[in-house]
Motif scaffolding. Structure first.
Motif, PDB file in Angstrom:
ATOM      1  N   THR A  33      -5.441   6.362   2.436  1.00 53.97           N
ATOM      2  CA  THR A  33      -5.103   5.075   2.307  1.00 53.97           C
ATOM      3  C   THR A  33      -5.329   4.459   1.010  1.00 53.97           C
ATOM      4  OG1 THR A  33      -5.961   4.679   4.845  1.00 53.97           O
ATOM      5  CG2 THR A  33      -5.725   2.656   3.223  1.00 53.97           C
ATOM      6  N   ASP A  34      -4.148   3.497   0.522  1.00 53.16           N
ATOM      7  CA  ASP A  34      -4.400   2.951  -0.618  1.00 53.16           C
ATOM      8  C   ASP A  34      -5.141   1.736  -0.455  1.00 53.16           C
ATOM      9  OD1 ASP A  34      -3.568   2.352  -3.321  1.00 53.16           O
ATOM     10  OD2 ASP A  34      -1.548   1.692  -2.764  1.00 53.16           O
ATOM     11  N   GLU A  35      -6.151   1.358  -1.129  1.00 53.69           N
ATOM     12  CA  GLU A  35      -6.902   0.326  -1.153  1.00 53.69           C
ATOM     13  C   GLU A  35      -6.569  -0.485  -2.364  1.00 53.69           C
ATOM     14  OE1 GLU A  35     -11.528  -1.114  -0.958  1.00 53.69           O
ATOM     15  OE2 GLU A  35     -11.055   0.965  -0.755  1.00 53.69           O
ATOM     16  N   GLU A  36      -6.420  -1.839  -2.136  1.00 52.77           N
ATOM     17  CA  GLU A  36      -6.023  -2.547  -3.386  1.00 52.77           C
ATOM     18  C   GLU A  36      -6.885  -3.866  -3.072  1.00 52.77           C
ATOM     19  OE1 GLU A  36      -2.424  -4.218  -5.938  1.00 52.77           O
ATOM     20  OE2 GLU A  36      -2.022  -3.148  -4.194  1.00 52.77           O
ATOM     21  N   ALA A  75       0.833  -1.223  -0.073  1.00 48.49           N
ATOM     22  CA  ALA A  75      -0.161  -0.071  -0.015  1.00 48.49           C
ATOM     23  C   ALA A  75       0.947   1.085   0.048  1.00 48.49           C
ATOM     24  CB  ALA A  75      -0.953   0.061   1.099  1.00 48.49           C
ATOM     25  N   VAL A  76       0.968   1.961  -1.224  1.00 50.12           N
ATOM     26  CA  VAL A  76       1.415   3.438  -1.165  1.00 50.12           C
ATOM     27  C   VAL A  76       0.361   4.516  -0.900  1.00 50.12           C
ATOM     28  CG1 VAL A  76       2.859   4.801  -2.576  1.00 50.12           C
ATOM     29  CG2 VAL A  76       3.072   2.178  -2.745  1.00 50.12           C
ATOM     30  N   ASN A  77       0.332   4.852   0.440  1.00 52.79           N
ATOM     31  CA  ASN A  77      -0.421   5.859   0.778  1.00 52.79           C
ATOM     32  C   ASN A  77      -0.272   6.914   0.351  1.00 52.79           C
ATOM     33  OD1 ASN A  77      -1.711   3.833   2.012  1.00 52.79           O
ATOM     34  ND2 ASN A  77      -1.250   4.351   4.060  1.00 52.79           N
ATOM     35  N   LYS A  78      -1.031   8.152   0.169  1.00 51.42           N
ATOM     36  CA  LYS A  78      -1.049   9.744  -0.509  1.00 51.42           C
ATOM     37  C   LYS A  78      -1.073  10.352   0.792  1.00 51.42           C
ATOM     38  CE  LYS A  78      -2.228   9.123  -5.252  1.00 51.42           C
ATOM     39  NZ  LYS A  78      -3.029   9.767  -6.413  1.00 51.42           N
ATOM     40  N   THR A  79      -0.370  11.703   0.719  1.00 53.39           N
ATOM     41  CA  THR A  79      -0.657  12.839   1.719  1.00 53.39           C
ATOM     42  C   THR A  79      -1.441  13.710   0.989  1.00 53.39           C
ATOM     43  OG1 THR A  79       1.446  12.508   2.727  1.00 53.39           O
ATOM     44  CG2 THR A  79       0.270  14.830   2.667  1.00 53.39           C
ATOM     45  N   VAL A  99       4.781   2.424  -8.991  1.00 54.50           N
ATOM     46  CA  VAL A  99       3.468   2.978  -8.949  1.00 54.50           C
ATOM     47  C   VAL A  99       3.272   4.230 -10.300  1.00 54.50           C
ATOM     48  CG1 VAL A  99       2.863   2.838  -6.438  1.00 54.50           C
ATOM     49  CG2 VAL A  99       3.901   4.901  -7.425  1.00 54.50           C
ATOM     50  N   LYS A 100       2.263   4.098 -10.814  1.00 62.08           N
ATOM     51  CA  LYS A 100       2.019   5.073 -11.884  1.00 62.08           C
ATOM     52  C   LYS A 100       0.748   5.899 -11.534  1.00 62.08           C
ATOM     53  CE  LYS A 100       3.788   1.750 -15.312  1.00 62.08           C
ATOM     54  NZ  LYS A 100       3.444   0.945 -16.659  1.00 62.08           N
ATOM     55  N   GLY A 101       1.038   6.967 -11.755  1.00 59.26           N
ATOM     56  CA  GLY A 101      -0.015   8.286 -11.583  1.00 59.26           C
ATOM     57  C   GLY A 101       0.541   9.483 -10.821  1.00 59.26           C
ATOM     58  N   GLN A 102      -0.139  10.174 -10.281  1.00 58.71           N
ATOM     59  CA  GLN A 102       0.220  11.474  -9.645  1.00 58.71           C
ATOM     60  C   GLN A 102      -0.079  11.486  -8.176  1.00 58.71           C
ATOM     61  OE1 GLN A 102      -1.898  11.510 -12.480  1.00 58.71           O
ATOM     62  NE2 GLN A 102       0.025  11.533 -13.696  1.00 58.71           N
ATOM     63  N   GLY A 103       0.599  12.234  -7.356  1.00 58.78           N
ATOM     64  CA  GLY A 103       0.312  12.329  -5.969  1.00 58.78           C
ATOM     65  C   GLY A 103       1.676  12.460  -5.219  1.00 58.78           C
ATOM     66  N   ARG A 104       1.580  12.592  -3.807  1.00 60.24           N
ATOM     67  CA  ARG A 104       2.681  12.902  -2.747  1.00 60.24           C
ATOM     68  C   ARG A 104       2.456  11.593  -1.831  1.00 60.24           C
ATOM     69  NH1 ARG A 104       1.279  18.316   0.196  1.00 60.24           N
ATOM     70  NH2 ARG A 104       3.014  17.663   1.181  1.00 60.24           N
ATOM     71  N   VAL A 105       3.696  10.826  -1.834  1.00 56.80           N
ATOM     72  CA  VAL A 105       3.490   9.524  -1.176  1.00 56.80           C
ATOM     73  C   VAL A 105       3.949   9.773   0.218  1.00 56.80           C
ATOM     74  CG1 VAL A 105       5.020   7.364  -0.809  1.00 56.80           C
ATOM     75  CG2 VAL A 105       4.758   8.433  -3.076  1.00 56.80           C
ATOM     76  N   LYS A 124      -3.782  -2.952  -9.798  1.00 61.52           N
ATOM     77  CA  LYS A 124      -4.335  -1.770  -9.559  1.00 61.52           C
ATOM     78  C   LYS A 124      -5.090  -1.423  -8.253  1.00 61.52           C
ATOM     79  CE  LYS A 124      -7.629   1.450 -12.317  1.00 61.52           C
ATOM     80  NZ  LYS A 124      -6.572   2.465 -12.430  1.00 61.52           N
ATOM     81  N   SER A 125      -4.826  -0.081  -7.594  1.00 62.40           N
ATOM     82  CA  SER A 125      -5.293   0.271  -6.452  1.00 62.40           C
ATOM     83  C   SER A 125      -6.128   1.443  -6.526  1.00 62.40           C
ATOM     84  CB  SER A 125      -4.399   0.349  -5.396  1.00 62.40           C
ATOM     85  OG  SER A 125      -3.664   1.666  -5.760  1.00 62.40           O
ATOM     86  N   SER A 126      -6.727   1.757  -5.530  1.00 66.51           N
ATOM     87  CA  SER A 126      -7.553   2.922  -5.449  1.00 66.51           C
ATOM     88  C   SER A 126      -6.736   4.389  -5.757  1.00 66.51           C
ATOM     89  CB  SER A 126      -8.221   3.357  -3.986  1.00 66.51           C
ATOM     90  OG  SER A 126      -7.523   3.343  -3.009  1.00 66.51           O
ATOM     91  N   LEU A 127      -5.587   4.276  -5.788  1.00 71.04           N
ATOM     92  CA  LEU A 127      -4.829   5.473  -5.839  1.00 71.04           C
ATOM     93  C   LEU A 127      -3.540   5.270  -7.104  1.00 71.04           C
ATOM     94  CD1 LEU A 127      -3.660   6.215  -2.466  1.00 71.04           C
ATOM     95  CD2 LEU A 127      -5.662   6.979  -3.814  1.00 71.04           C
ATOM     96  N   TRP A 128      -3.429   4.008  -7.619  1.00 73.43           N
ATOM     97  CA  TRP A 128      -2.242   3.971  -8.398  1.00 73.43           C
ATOM     98  C   TRP A 128      -2.414   2.672  -9.521  1.00 73.43           C
ATOM     99  CZ3 TRP A 128       1.243   7.646  -7.069  1.00 73.43           C
ATOM    100  CH2 TRP A 128       1.366   8.150  -6.013  1.00 73.43           C
TER     101      TRP A 128
END
Length: 572
Positions: free
Chosen positions: A55-58, A43-47, A104-110, A81-85
């Motif tokens: 929370t990164d839900e997979e 799980a790679v959570n975002k800020t 991970v592929k996408g955009q955001g702050r880890v 594929k998760s809810s964030l990436w």
């Protein structure tokens, strides 16, 4: 190396470990025992923009997309594929270890990387484990002995005495001799975290799992694709072997640079006298509410020198401790305490004693707060990446090390309070770096500039990680907890870990508690076994009545140690 079984599982045979791949679950087998059943989902959570974690839900099981076998290597790749990436997981297996990657592929702050966590929104998430005990090479402050923890207990270690520590665990199963080691490895410039924590999910229907977490705290920005620091897994005969293999990997991968073999200046070997506890002795005698730092004075240090001479103690280096400066961030000598500081330093050179200064890291006292950073706890800290501070620090180091008029002609620095580096999602540095990486940049600048001004200058710090090996001359074992009575054992243990992380680096054995005479003297009379003898007090402090017999005993050890070191430098 690979065997495909009739039930669809895939077995990997290594030299000292085995894997059994069951879809997205990987059993790690050592000595015939499955120590862990790793869920490859991380799980790679975002800020979020308001600095709260997402929370990164997979919930979807990753697909084993490919299995490649090459001579001496097997590579497993899963896509998910998760809810964030969008995600790719990869496990590269060689004979001696496996390397695990999440991209991970996408955009955001880890915000955090939660290795092997599975689906963190599912009750009892995480990976299965059979191991009963873990070891982590960082003691929890202030306790000295808890390097070991039960597998059923979360392990969080704020790095205080190893700054930073080696980020690796050794897990033990009852009845099995070897260990499972799991270590965190980041590329150069990618150590944007403070800690590497062992976590557990909440018990659910008798089920719980473990996972390992880094605290990126939103300071790693992804815009496209990002690969997190990898996990290396391997077998180890014990916890020291686990640390050794972790350290060796950093050097062999080219991430860490070993110290070059060289003949160092004689004074680097000490013995050392440091005035910190002696300053405390004066504080106790004056007023229990006075601070140690109030007695960092020319008078006190002259008295130390007189007491040393009286008892045949001949140091090669003297460390002037906290607080010789007027303000921590400006590092200008306090002339009320030191009316003739350069004269003091020059006199020591005549006597063959090299003067070192204690150096406070991160404290913003005296500096422009508008270009500082604020930790989440409200502390205002220096931003060592800001161009104005970079220029200021270079000028400070010029003044400290240069022998020009108006400068101090100092021979070394002891870097302290590294563990107070700014923490939190709200920290915004000029460079964008954070955690270990920000600390590395600050220490590297100090090391580089010191050597430019004075090539023989010695830099002393408490880094216990191979990434820092080439920017350290003396590894300081750091403080001892006064309530404990294991001085020799505790500091010897740290010495073993520093020797593994920082091969070839001299060790400053640092201080004793100077509370219990027996415990203190056991260490003072045996420091030379571990590294450079170091003495912090020469007079009674109200708790320990150190006397001339004690000092003469230490002098005998020092003289024997010095004779050995001198012989190394004497020409035939």
């Amino acid at each position: 190396m690979i065997t495909r079984n009739p039930d669809g599982t895939i077995a990997v045979k290594g030299a000292s470990y085995d894997l059994l791949v069951r879809g997205h679950i990987v059993d790690v087998i050592i000595c015939g025992t499955a120590f862990a059943s790793l869920d490859v989902r991380t799980a790679v959570n975002k800020t979020s923009d308001d600095l709260t974690p997402i929370t990164d839900e997979e919930s979807t099981i990753p697909t084993l997309a490919s299995v490649e076998e090459k001579p001496g290597e097997a590579v497993f790749t899963w896509t998910g594929k998760s809810s964030l990436w969008e995600k790719e997981y990869k496990m590269v297996c060689t004979y001696t270890r496996f390397r695990y990657y999440v991209t991970v592929k996408g955009q955001g702050r880890v915000d955090s990387v939660n290795y092997f966590a599975g689906n963190m929104t599912e009750p009892g998430f995480g990976s299965g484990y059979e191991f009963s005990e873990g070891f982590y090479p960082c003691k929890p402050y202030p306790k000295e002995d808890d390097y070991y923890f039960r597998a059923s207990v979360r392990c969080y270690r704020q790095s205080v005495f190893m700054v930073p520590p080696m980020f690796c665990y050794a897990f033990r199963c009852e009845g099995v001799g070897d260990r499972l080691a799991l270590g965190l490895v980041a590329e150069r410039g990618e150590h944007n975290f403070h800690s590497f924590d062992y976590n557990l999910s909440r018990l659910h229907n008798l089920k719980s799992g473990f996972y390992l977490t880094t605290d990126q705290d939103g300071h790693t920005v992804v815009d496209g694709e990002w690969t997190a620091p990898c996990i290396i897994g391997y077998s180890a005969t014990d916890e020291f072997n686990a640390m050794q293999k972790y350290s060796d990997y950093y050097f062999s991968a080219g991430i860490a640079k070993p110290v070059k073999k060289q003949i160092v200046p004689r004074f680097w070997h000490g013995p050392i006298v440091c005035g910190w506890i002696e300053q405390g002795s004066y504080a106790f005698k004056s007023n229990p509410r006075r601070y140690y730092r109030d007695f960092c004075t020319e008078e006190v240090y002259n008295n130390i020198l007189a007491k040393l001479k009286e008892n045949d103690l001949r140091p090669a280096a003297m460390i002037i401790d906290d607080k010789w400066m007027t303000e921590y961030a400006t590092d200008v000598i306090d002339t009320e305490k030191w009316p003739d500081f350069r004269g003091f330093v020059d006199a020591r050179h005549v006597e063959g004693i090299h003067t070192m200064l204690w150096f406070m890291m991160w404290d913003s006292e005296g500096w422009d707060e508008s270009i500082c950073v604020t930790a989440d706890n409200g502390d205002v800290k220096l931003d060592p990446s800001h161009p104005r501070f970079v220029a200021h620090l270079d000028a400070v180091l010029e003044r400290i090390f240069s022998d020009a008029e108006g400068c101090y002609d100092i021979d070394g620095l002891k870097l302290d309070y590294g563990f107070t580096n700014p923490k939190g999602r709200g920290v915004n540095t000029y460079s964008g770096k954070y955690g270990v990486e920000l600390m590395y940049d600050m220490m590297a600048q100090i090391y580089r500039r010191a050597k430019e001004v004075k090539p023989h200058a010695v830099i002393n710090n408490s880094a216990c990680h191979p990434y820092f090996a080439h920017i350290c001359d003396q590894a300081r074992l750091h403080d001892y907890e006064p309530q404990d009575r294991f001085n020799l054992e505790d500091l010897s243990m740290r010495g073993k870990m520093f020797a593994i992380a920082m091969p070839g680096i001299l060790q400053d054995t640092d201080n004793s508690a100077f509370v219990s005479r027996r415990d203190t003297m056991r260490w003072q009379l045996n420091q030379q076994i571990v590294g450079i003898p170091d003495l912090y007090a020469v007079s009674p402090n109200g708790h320990m009545d150190i006397n001339s017999d004690d000092l003469r005993a230490i002098a005998e050890v020092w003289n024997e140690y010095s004779a050995k070191i001198d012989a190394m430098y004497n020409e035939e």
